[in-house]
Write a protein that holds these residues in place. Structure first.
Motif, PDB file in Angstrom:
ATOM      1  N   GLU A 157       0.820  -1.206   0.000  1.00 22.66           N
ATOM      2  CA  GLU A 157       0.000   0.000   0.000  1.00 22.66           C
ATOM      3  C   GLU A 157       0.855   1.257   0.000  1.00 22.66           C
ATOM      4  OE1 GLU A 157      -4.167  -1.145   2.160  1.00 22.66           O
ATOM      5  OE2 GLU A 157      -2.523  -0.558   3.465  1.00 22.66           O
ATOM      6  N   ASP A 158       0.207   2.380  -0.307  1.00 21.43           N
ATOM      7  CA  ASP A 158       0.872   3.672  -0.189  1.00 21.43           C
ATOM      8  C   ASP A 158       1.190   3.969   1.274  1.00 21.43           C
ATOM      9  OD1 ASP A 158       0.807   4.301  -2.863  1.00 21.43           O
ATOM     10  OD2 ASP A 158      -1.032   5.474  -2.753  1.00 21.43           O
ATOM     11  N   PHE A 159       2.250   4.728   1.465  1.00 17.94           N
ATOM     12  CA  PHE A 159       2.599   5.158   2.816  1.00 17.94           C
ATOM     13  C   PHE A 159       1.450   5.946   3.435  1.00 17.94           C
ATOM     14  CE2 PHE A 159       4.484   8.585   5.498  1.00 17.94           C
ATOM     15  CZ  PHE A 159       4.866   7.770   6.554  1.00 17.94           C
ATOM     16  N   TYR A 160       1.019   5.489   4.625  1.00 14.46           N
ATOM     17  CA  TYR A 160       0.028   6.166   5.451  1.00 14.46           C
ATOM     18  C   TYR A 160      -1.397   6.059   4.911  1.00 14.46           C
ATOM     19  CZ  TYR A 160      -1.682   9.563   8.879  1.00 14.46           C
ATOM     20  OH  TYR A 160      -2.343  10.158   9.910  1.00 14.46           O
ATOM     21  N   TYR A 161      -1.607   5.397   3.763  1.00 13.13           N
ATOM     22  CA  TYR A 161      -2.957   5.338   3.197  1.00 13.13           C
ATOM     23  C   TYR A 161      -3.379   3.881   3.028  1.00 13.13           C
ATOM     24  CZ  TYR A 161      -3.170  10.326   2.212  1.00 13.13           C
ATOM     25  OH  TYR A 161      -3.218  11.699   2.339  1.00 13.13           O
ATOM     26  N   SER A 162      -4.495   3.525   3.679  1.00 12.49           N
ATOM     27  CA  SER A 162      -5.041   2.185   3.510  1.00 12.49           C
ATOM     28  C   SER A 162      -5.986   2.172   2.303  1.00 12.49           C
ATOM     29  CB  SER A 162      -5.788   1.762   4.775  1.00 12.49           C
ATOM     30  OG  SER A 162      -6.864   2.658   5.035  1.00 12.49           O
ATOM     31  N   GLY A 163      -6.315   0.976   1.843  1.00 14.87           N
ATOM     32  CA  GLY A 163      -7.202   0.850   0.697  1.00 14.87           C
ATOM     33  C   GLY A 163      -6.540   1.199  -0.617  1.00 14.87           C
ATOM     34  N   THR A 164      -5.210   1.164  -0.645  1.00 14.81           N
ATOM     35  CA  THR A 164      -4.474   1.519  -1.870  1.00 14.81           C
ATOM     36  C   THR A 164      -3.612   0.350  -2.334  1.00 14.81           C
ATOM     37  OG1 THR A 164      -2.684   2.489  -0.531  1.00 14.81           O
ATOM     38  CG2 THR A 164      -4.428   3.974  -1.312  1.00 14.81           C
ATOM     39  N   GLU A 165      -4.112  -0.871  -2.204  1.00 15.54           N
ATOM     40  CA  GLU A 165      -3.324  -2.058  -2.518  1.00 15.54           C
ATOM     41  C   GLU A 165      -2.898  -2.102  -3.984  1.00 15.54           C
ATOM     42  OE1 GLU A 165      -5.051  -5.742  -1.415  1.00 15.54           O
ATOM     43  OE2 GLU A 165      -4.894  -5.379   0.742  1.00 15.54           O
ATOM     44  N   ILE A 166      -1.667  -2.527  -4.187  1.00 18.59           N
ATOM     45  CA  ILE A 166      -1.128  -2.706  -5.536  1.00 18.59           C
ATOM     46  C   ILE A 166      -0.311  -3.990  -5.557  1.00 18.59           C
ATOM     47  CG2 ILE A 166      -1.063  -0.313  -6.323  1.00 18.59           C
ATOM     48  CD1 ILE A 166       1.726  -0.072  -5.221  1.00 18.59           C
ATOM     49  N   SER A 167      -0.370  -4.693  -6.685  1.00 18.36           N
ATOM     50  CA  SER A 167       0.422  -5.908  -6.888  1.00 18.36           C
ATOM     51  C   SER A 167       1.094  -5.826  -8.245  1.00 18.36           C
ATOM     52  CB  SER A 167      -0.466  -7.156  -6.815  1.00 18.36           C
ATOM     53  OG  SER A 167      -1.000  -7.324  -5.514  1.00 18.36           O
ATOM     54  N   PHE A 168       2.409  -5.956  -8.233  1.00 16.25           N
ATOM     55  CA  PHE A 168       3.151  -5.922  -9.494  1.00 16.25           C
ATOM     56  C   PHE A 168       4.441  -6.709  -9.327  1.00 16.25           C
ATOM     57  CE2 PHE A 168       4.207  -2.191  -6.985  1.00 16.25           C
ATOM     58  CZ  PHE A 168       5.583  -2.104  -7.061  1.00 16.25           C
ATOM     59  N   GLN A 169       5.101  -6.955 -10.450  1.00 14.65           N
ATOM     60  CA  GLN A 169       6.241  -7.865 -10.444  1.00 14.65           C
ATOM     61  C   GLN A 169       7.190  -7.494 -11.571  1.00 14.65           C
ATOM     62  OE1 GLN A 169       5.739 -12.072 -11.952  1.00 14.65           O
ATOM     63  NE2 GLN A 169       5.948 -12.537  -9.774  1.00 14.65           N
ATOM     64  N   VAL A 170       8.491  -7.682 -11.339  1.00  9.39           N
ATOM     65  CA  VAL A 170       9.473  -7.534 -12.402  1.00  9.39           C
ATOM     66  C   VAL A 170      10.266  -8.825 -12.500  1.00  9.39           C
ATOM     67  CG1 VAL A 170      11.221  -6.465 -10.911  1.00  9.39           C
ATOM     68  CG2 VAL A 170      11.308  -6.089 -13.378  1.00  9.39           C
ATOM     69  N   VAL A 171      10.523  -9.256 -13.728  1.00  5.08           N
ATOM     70  CA  VAL A 171      11.261 -10.484 -13.981  1.00  5.08           C
ATOM     71  C   VAL A 171      12.472 -10.146 -14.840  1.00  5.08           C
ATOM     72  CG1 VAL A 171      11.155 -12.844 -14.880  1.00  5.08           C
ATOM     73  CG2 VAL A 171       9.086 -11.780 -13.920  1.00  5.08           C
ATOM     74  N   LEU A 172      13.670 -10.381 -14.326  1.00  3.46           N
ATOM     75  CA  LEU A 172      14.894 -10.208 -15.093  1.00  3.46           C
ATOM     76  C   LEU A 172      15.283 -11.561 -15.662  1.00  3.46           C
ATOM     77  CD1 LEU A 172      14.810  -7.635 -13.327  1.00  3.46           C
ATOM     78  CD2 LEU A 172      17.303  -7.778 -13.135  1.00  3.46           C
ATOM     79  N   ILE A 173      15.548 -11.591 -16.960  1.00  7.08           N
ATOM     80  CA  ILE A 173      15.834 -12.848 -17.653  1.00  7.08           C
ATOM     81  C   ILE A 173      17.127 -12.691 -18.438  1.00  7.08           C
ATOM     82  CG2 ILE A 173      14.988 -14.530 -19.350  1.00  7.08           C
ATOM     83  CD1 ILE A 173      12.145 -13.492 -18.747  1.00  7.08           C
ATOM     84  N   SER A 174      18.027 -13.651 -18.271  1.00  6.85           N
ATOM     85  CA  SER A 174      19.318 -13.576 -18.952  1.00  6.85           C
ATOM     86  C   SER A 174      19.635 -14.898 -19.629  1.00  6.85           C
ATOM     87  CB  SER A 174      20.431 -13.238 -17.952  1.00  6.85           C
ATOM     88  OG  SER A 174      21.693 -13.193 -18.591  1.00  6.85           O
TER      89      SER A 174
END
Length: 296
Positions: A157-174
């Motif tokens: 979540e954002d700092f100090y703010y509830s109800g702001t959930e986010i889900s993300f991902q980074v994949v490094l491939i070599s």
């Protein structure tokens, strides 16, 4: 042992509290690579802004001509290579100060909700998946993945703010001298604060801003966008400055509408202006290709 009526009532009350505190299992977005405890991830310790974990890479990762043997998974949604970063103010690209990969740069606080985790792979099903994905998106390379790093921000979540959930991902491939990154997006709540997704390089010789990612009110749509026709996923080749292609489709009434009176140049110029407004670099080059469907 028999319980008194009062003891029975207290036991029932505790049971109700336990049931009310249960949380439903979260379903990972389809585009996400394996993560969390099921994948055996290492979980970052939750310290707001100061949470940067150094990862010594099992294989060198080439990022636009520079080879790195370590990276830092920073709390606020980005990876750096030379040093950790506690920077929560978004430095909009092109900034040019350092090599940075930002699946979603945002002022994240994991001390109250969610987690950040990572895992490296040098064999197994994740490498097989990465090989298949890259060959699908870049079919002219005959690529084989030898190493993968998956870093996931799950329901933070954002700092100090509830109800702001986010889900993300980074994949490094070599795989040898070839390097790629995938940016995967699940549910991302809107925010009033600064955000940005993409990558930047030293002197900004190469950089990308994912269209729409700098508008906090628009980022919930990230899970529906893509440059490889897979909703919620963006894929980039990042080893030596090779061009990444973002496709745009449009339909016209007649091909002659474009070919006559230099209409093609006018349309491409206007389209370029709109893409630059959305965050792509002004150096973006557009090419026009005619695709004609024929009925059997």
């Amino acid at each position: 042992m028999r319980l008194s009526p009062v003891s029975q009532y207290m036991l029932m009350f505790i049971s109700v509290l336990a049931l009310s505190g249960e949380t439903k299992a979260q379903t990972a977005p389809v585009v996400f690579y394996p993560f969390g405890s099921v994948a055996g991830d290492t979980v970052n310790i939750a310290v707001e802004d100061e949470n940067s974990t150094r990862i010594d890479l099992w294989r060198p990762f080439v990022f636009f001509g520079r080879t790195y043997n370590k990276t830092y998974v920073n709390n606020n949604g980005h990876l750096t290579f030379n040093q950790p970063s506690s920077e929560f103010y978004v430095k909009y690209f092109p900034n040019g100060t350092e090599d940075v990969i930002a699946p979603l740069w945002r002022d994240v606080d994991v001390s109250r909700n969610g987690m950040i985790s990572y895992q490296q792979y040098s064999n197994g099903s994740v490498l097989t998946q990465a090989t298949q994905d890259i060959n699908q998106y870049f079919p002219y390379l005959s690529f084989t993945a030898t190493w993968v790093l998956v870093a996931t921000w799950d329901r933070v979540e954002d700092f100090y703010y509830s109800g702001t959930e986010i889900s993300f991902q980074v994949v490094l491939i070599s795989g040898g001298d070839l390097s790629f990154i995938l940016m995967n997006y699940g549910d991302c709540a809107a925010t009033q604060f600064a955000v940005q997704a993409g990558y930047d390089t030293i002197n900004s010789t190469d950089y990308v801003v994912i269209p729409g990612s700098i508008n906090g009110n628009v980022i919930p749509n990230l899970k529906n966008t893509s440059n490889v026709n897979v909703p919620g996923r963006w894929a980039f080749r990042v080893d030596s400055g090779q061009e990444n292609i973002i496709g745009v489709q449009m339909r016209v009434t007649s091909f002659s509408d474009l070919t006559e009176n230099r209409n093609i140049e006018t349309v491409l110029e206007k389209l370029q202006q709109e893409l630059v407004k959305s965050g792509l670099p002004s150096s973006v080059k557009l090419k026009f290709r005619r695709i004609q469907k024929t009925r059997p």
